[in-house]
Design an enzyme around this catalytic site. Structure first.
Site, PDB file in Angstrom:
ATOM      1  N   GLU A 101     -23.795  28.316   2.969  1.00 25.34           N
ATOM      2  CA  GLU A 101     -23.547  26.973   3.507  1.00 25.34           C
ATOM      3  C   GLU A 101     -24.087  26.897   4.932  1.00 25.34           C
ATOM      4  OE1 GLU A 101     -23.360  23.927   3.435  1.00 25.34           O
ATOM      5  OE2 GLU A 101     -21.394  23.459   2.587  1.00 25.34           O
ATOM      6  N   GLY A 107     -13.843  21.751   5.943  1.00 23.67           N
ATOM      7  CA  GLY A 107     -13.656  22.693   4.839  1.00 23.67           C
ATOM      8  C   GLY A 107     -13.507  21.993   3.489  1.00 23.67           C
ATOM      9  N   ASN A 108     -13.455  20.673   3.490  1.00 26.57           N
ATOM     10  CA  ASN A 108     -13.286  19.921   2.234  1.00 26.57           C
ATOM     11  C   ASN A 108     -14.383  20.234   1.227  1.00 26.57           C
ATOM     12  OD1 ASN A 108     -10.949  18.366   2.719  1.00 26.57           O
ATOM     13  ND2 ASN A 108     -12.103  16.941   3.996  1.00 26.57           N
ATOM     14  N   LEU A 110     -16.527  22.777   0.959  1.00 26.01           N
ATOM     15  CA  LEU A 110     -16.570  24.137   0.432  1.00 26.01           C
ATOM     16  C   LEU A 110     -15.360  24.450  -0.436  1.00 26.01           C
ATOM     17  CD1 LEU A 110     -18.729  26.148   0.567  1.00 26.01           C
ATOM     18  CD2 LEU A 110     -17.749  27.095   2.638  1.00 26.01           C
ATOM     19  N   ARG A 168     -33.302  17.096  10.988  1.00 22.58           N
ATOM     20  CA  ARG A 168     -33.221  18.330  10.200  1.00 22.58           C
ATOM     21  C   ARG A 168     -34.334  19.303  10.584  1.00 22.58           C
ATOM     22  NH1 ARG A 168     -29.644  17.952   5.786  1.00 22.58           N
ATOM     23  NH2 ARG A 168     -29.443  15.902   4.839  1.00 22.58           N
TER      24      ARG A 168
HETATM   25  P1  IMP Z   1     -16.788  19.627   5.626  1.00 25.40           P
HETATM   26  O1  IMP Z   1     -16.547  19.203   4.200  1.00 25.40           O
HETATM   27  O2  IMP Z   1     -16.092  18.736   6.595  1.00 25.40           O
HETATM   28  O3  IMP Z   1     -16.483  21.089   5.873  1.00 25.40           O
HETATM   29  O4  IMP Z   1     -18.300  19.369   5.933  1.00 25.40           O
HETATM   30  C1  IMP Z   1     -19.265  20.095   5.342  1.00 25.40           C
HETATM   31  C2  IMP Z   1     -20.609  19.410   5.398  1.00 25.40           C
HETATM   32  O5  IMP Z   1     -20.625  18.322   6.340  1.00 25.40           O
HETATM   33  C3  IMP Z   1     -21.665  20.357   5.877  1.00 25.40           C
HETATM   34  O6  IMP Z   1     -22.203  21.080   4.791  1.00 25.40           O
HETATM   35  C4  IMP Z   1     -22.653  19.460   6.546  1.00 25.40           C
HETATM   36  O7  IMP Z   1     -23.574  18.973   5.586  1.00 25.40           O
HETATM   37  C5  IMP Z   1     -21.821  18.325   7.087  1.00 25.40           C
HETATM   38  N1  IMP Z   1     -21.470  18.523   8.526  1.00 25.40           N
HETATM   39  C6  IMP Z   1     -20.292  18.907   9.054  1.00 25.40           C
HETATM   40  N2  IMP Z   1     -20.342  19.008  10.389  1.00 25.40           N
HETATM   41  C7  IMP Z   1     -21.612  18.710  10.722  1.00 25.40           C
HETATM   42  C8  IMP Z   1     -22.321  18.660  11.982  1.00 25.40           C
HETATM   43  O8  IMP Z   1     -21.806  18.927  13.094  1.00 25.40           O
HETATM   44  N3  IMP Z   1     -23.626  18.308  11.902  1.00 25.40           N
HETATM   45  C9  IMP Z   1     -24.263  18.010  10.723  1.00 25.40           C
HETATM   46  N4  IMP Z   1     -23.649  18.055   9.538  1.00 25.40           N
HETATM   47  C10 IMP Z   1     -22.339  18.398   9.526  1.00 25.40           C
HETATM   48 MG    MG Z   2     -23.872  21.464   3.935  1.00 22.96          MG
END
Ligand code: IMP
Ligand code: MG
Length: 180
Positions: A101, A107-108, A110, A168
């Site tokens: 990742e 963390g949602n 993952l 990106r």
């Molecule tokens: P989560 O579900 O909140 O853990 O977010 C996971 C996904 O959100 C990551 O795989 C990223 O694609 C995106 N994401 C989370 N934080 C960032 C950031 O600071 N910059 C860019 N993408 C982010």
């Molecule tokens: Mg991601």
């Protein structure tokens, strides 16, 4: 989102720092899995800079597959709802699976993916992430095995990470100083 707007981005991790850390993690994963059979690298997004370099840093025979999940739209905060936009193409049953990742935030994403992968009975399941923002975690019991860098609670872009699909291609990780 106003596409004419250019954000102020400050460099946080240089390409050299990122590459050095990826080489270290790749060597650790290679060492740990070298006597096992059946290695699958799963990439929660299309292959980007981190994914590309990580799989080259693991010097073992392996298969590579992709799953596409999202919890973000144009916002910088997780919606909490995770959509599987594209599923894996291969079976992971009985495989040693490494989930690669780019960033773990709430963390949602993952934890939703791990539930899905666990239901498919892999032999082992290992999580590797380039970046971790532990201050933002909302899920419990998400054990990350390999972390490149622990970062503060700021929105980052570059090295494959986007802000509404932009930035990106930056070869470094930077903070968006003026995220909406
Ligand atoms: P989560 O579900 O909140 O853990 O977010 C996971 C996904 O959100 C990551 O795989 C990223 O694609 C995106 N994401 C989370 N934080 C960032 C950031 O600071 N910059 C860019 N993408 C982010
Ligand atoms: Mg991601």
């Amino acid at each position: 989102m106003d596409y004419s707007k250019k954000h102020e981005i400050s460099v946080y991790l240089t390409e050299e720092q990122l590459n050095q850390r990826i080489a270290e993690i790749g060597a650790q994963i290679t060492e740990r899995f070298k006597r096992r059979v059946g290695l699958s690298g799963l990439y929660p997004e299309r292959i980007y800079l981190f994914h590309n370099r990580t799989c080259k840093a693991i010097a073992l025979p392996m298969t590579i597959d992709f799953i596409s999940a999202s919890s973000y739209g144009a916002q910088t905060h997780s919606s909490g709802v995770v959509n599987i936009k594209k599923d894996l193409e291969q079976s992971i049953e009985g495989e040693n699976v490494i989930v690669v990742e780019d960033i773990v935030d709430s963390g949602n994403t993952l934890s939703r993916l791990m539930q899905l992968f666990e239901s498919r009975n892999p032999k082992t399941l290992t999580i590797c992430t380039l970046l971790d923002k532990p201050d933002r975690r909302v899920v419990e019991n998400l054990q990350v095995d390999y972390t490149g860098f622990v970062i503060p609670d700021k929105f980052v872009v570059g090295f494959g990470l986007d802000y509404d699909q932009r930035y990106r291609n930056l070869p470094y990780i930077g903070f968006v100083e003026d995220a909406d």
